[in-house]
Design an enzyme around this catalytic site. Structure first.
Site, PDB file in Angstrom:
ATOM      1  N   ASP A 275       0.849  -1.195   0.000  1.00  0.00           N
ATOM      2  CA  ASP A 275       0.000   0.000   0.000  1.00  0.00           C
ATOM      3  C   ASP A 275       0.884   1.244   0.000  1.00  0.00           C
ATOM      4  O   ASP A 275       1.544   1.543   0.998  1.00  0.00           O
ATOM      5  CB  ASP A 275      -0.905  -0.009   1.235  1.00  0.00           C
ATOM      6  N   ASP A 318      -6.282   2.340   6.948  1.00  0.00           N
ATOM      7  CA  ASP A 318      -6.759   0.979   7.219  1.00  0.00           C
ATOM      8  C   ASP A 318      -8.107   0.996   7.933  1.00  0.00           C
ATOM      9  O   ASP A 318      -8.931   0.091   7.744  1.00  0.00           O
ATOM     10  CB  ASP A 318      -5.772   0.221   8.123  1.00  0.00           C
ATOM     11  N   GLN A 322      -8.988   1.088   3.536  1.00  0.00           N
ATOM     12  CA  GLN A 322      -8.308   1.647   2.377  1.00  0.00           C
ATOM     13  C   GLN A 322      -6.787   1.487   2.542  1.00  0.00           C
ATOM     14  O   GLN A 322      -6.299   1.317   3.657  1.00  0.00           O
ATOM     15  CB  GLN A 322      -8.644   3.145   2.234  1.00  0.00           C
ATOM     16  N   LEU A 326      -6.083  -2.997   1.169  1.00  0.00           N
ATOM     17  CA  LEU A 326      -4.697  -3.363   1.476  1.00  0.00           C
ATOM     18  C   LEU A 326      -4.391  -2.976   2.922  1.00  0.00           C
ATOM     19  O   LEU A 326      -3.894  -1.890   3.202  1.00  0.00           O
ATOM     20  CB  LEU A 326      -3.732  -2.656   0.510  1.00  0.00           C
ATOM     21  N   ASP A 333      -9.750  -7.998  10.154  1.00  0.00           N
ATOM     22  CA  ASP A 333     -10.214  -7.268   8.975  1.00  0.00           C
ATOM     23  C   ASP A 333     -11.004  -6.048   9.443  1.00  0.00           C
ATOM     24  O   ASP A 333     -11.910  -6.172  10.274  1.00  0.00           O
ATOM     25  CB  ASP A 333     -11.112  -8.195   8.157  1.00  0.00           C
TER      26      ASP A 333
END
Length: 350
Positions: A275, A318, A322, A326, A333
């Site tokens: 990323d 994250d 985003q 990634l 998650d």
């Protein structure tokens, strides 16, 4: 022909009739359960100029995130709702929540402005969402500056708000903004300010256009001020609900005026080497001089209400999944964090 005649023709005993009744009843019940279980979660794209437009709906087979009140997602500075009709700011998150039964609304305010201005825009959209959904209240989830904007709405119109969840939000300012102002010796009238801020405001206008709405008022100086430690103090004095009394303290209150407050955030900057945005956040994170941060917001500044966690392994982008999902390998998650939080709201009857 009667059912008895059909049975005679098929040479089936009349004693089988009650069994058929049981089977028919069972089929009816299964049909009713399937219909109930397949009610659709909905996802709307909202903006001041255009109201709310249905983006998609999805049948769900569980009610894990089926809250009593709609879920409203609020973007941060330099934010958007759905860019060019393709890219969601909260990447993949509306779909995740829909699959569990949520009705989700993504709002759009000025990309560049302070939280009182953006908060007033947001309030108008909340009223629209209430009218569309028929729900008297909403659950507000705000990322970054959006987590400050939602406090404004809760403060001025608590009758519309069931809960507030701040995600990676600089509730007491960002040291990145502080350092920028100090190093560049910015003032509202300085030549540097006059040169830089129009660029940020042009970017903000572009994001408005990309979100499918007319360009709203942008003010780069107001944004920088609002996100600094010094500039956040007056706002926090006006809207102190569920805030800690010191910079690194823990909030004493988790519910104010009948509104439940929550927050979560992360630490770390380079969480996924693929990323490219991670390396930019590593640079902006230097402003914190070793204090745990996500590249733009410190753990201490992110705390509001019930602090779920302030040390997830995720950087500032994250926390909205985003760029393009990634995020950190081997870590929760981000979509799961939203799903868990909305389930928490459901369990609180919100």
């Amino acid at each position: 022909m009667t059912l008895n005649a059909h049975l005679s023709a098929l040479k089936m005993p009349k004693a089988f009739l009650p069994s058929l009744g049981v089977i028919a009843t069972g089929v009816l019940l299964m049909t009713m359960q399937t219909t109930s279980a397949q009610a659709a979660g909905q996802y709307y794209n909202c903006a001041n100029a255009n109201g709310c437009k249905l983006v998609s709906n999805k049948y769900w087979t569980s009610s894990h995130t089926k809250t009593q009140y709609p879920v409203v997602l609020v973007h941060g500075a330099n934010g958007f709702n759905r860019l060019f009709g393709v890219l969601d700011y909260f990447y993949g998150i509306p779909e995740t929540l829909m699959s569990g039964g949520s009705n989700v609304f993504a709002t759009k305010t000025s990309a560049i402005h302070n939280s009182e201005f953006r908060g007033e825009q947001l309030l108008q959209q909340v009223k629209t969402i209430s009218a569309i959904s028929g729900s008297p209240k909403v659950n507000l989830l705000g990322h970054s500056q959006g987590g400050i904007d939602i406090r404004y709405v809760a403060g001025v119109a608590p009758q519309y708000v069931a809960s507030v969840t701040a995600i990676s939000s600089p509730e007491q300012g960002s040291k990145t903004a502080d350092v920028a102002m100090e190093e560049l010796q910015l003032s509202e009238t300085s030549l540097v300010t006059q040169a830089l801020l129009p660029i940020f405001e042009l970017l903000g206008g572009s994001l408005d256009i990309g979100s499918g709405i007319k360009v709203q008022e942008q003010d780069g100086w107001q944004t920088l001020q609002a996100l600094s430690a010094k500039g956040s103090a007056p706002f926090n004095a006006k809207f102190p609900a569920a805030m800690p009394t010191s910079y690194c303290g823990q909030p004493a209150d988790t519910e104010v005026n009948g509104i439940k407050y929550y927050s979560f955030s992360g630490i770390g900057q380079i969480t996924n080497g693929l990323d490219p945005s991670d390396y930019l956040l590593a640079a902006t994170g230097l402003a914190f001089a070793g204090e745990p941060n996500d590249g733009l917001v410190s753990s201490c500044s992110s705390r509001l209400g019930y602090v779920i966690r302030d040390d997830y392994k995720m950087n500032h982008l994250d926390s909205v999944n985003q760029v393009l999902g990634l995020t950190a390998w081997g870590q929760p998650d981000p979509k799961t964090l939203y799903r868990d939080q909305v389930n928490r709201l459901k369990k609180a009857n919100l």
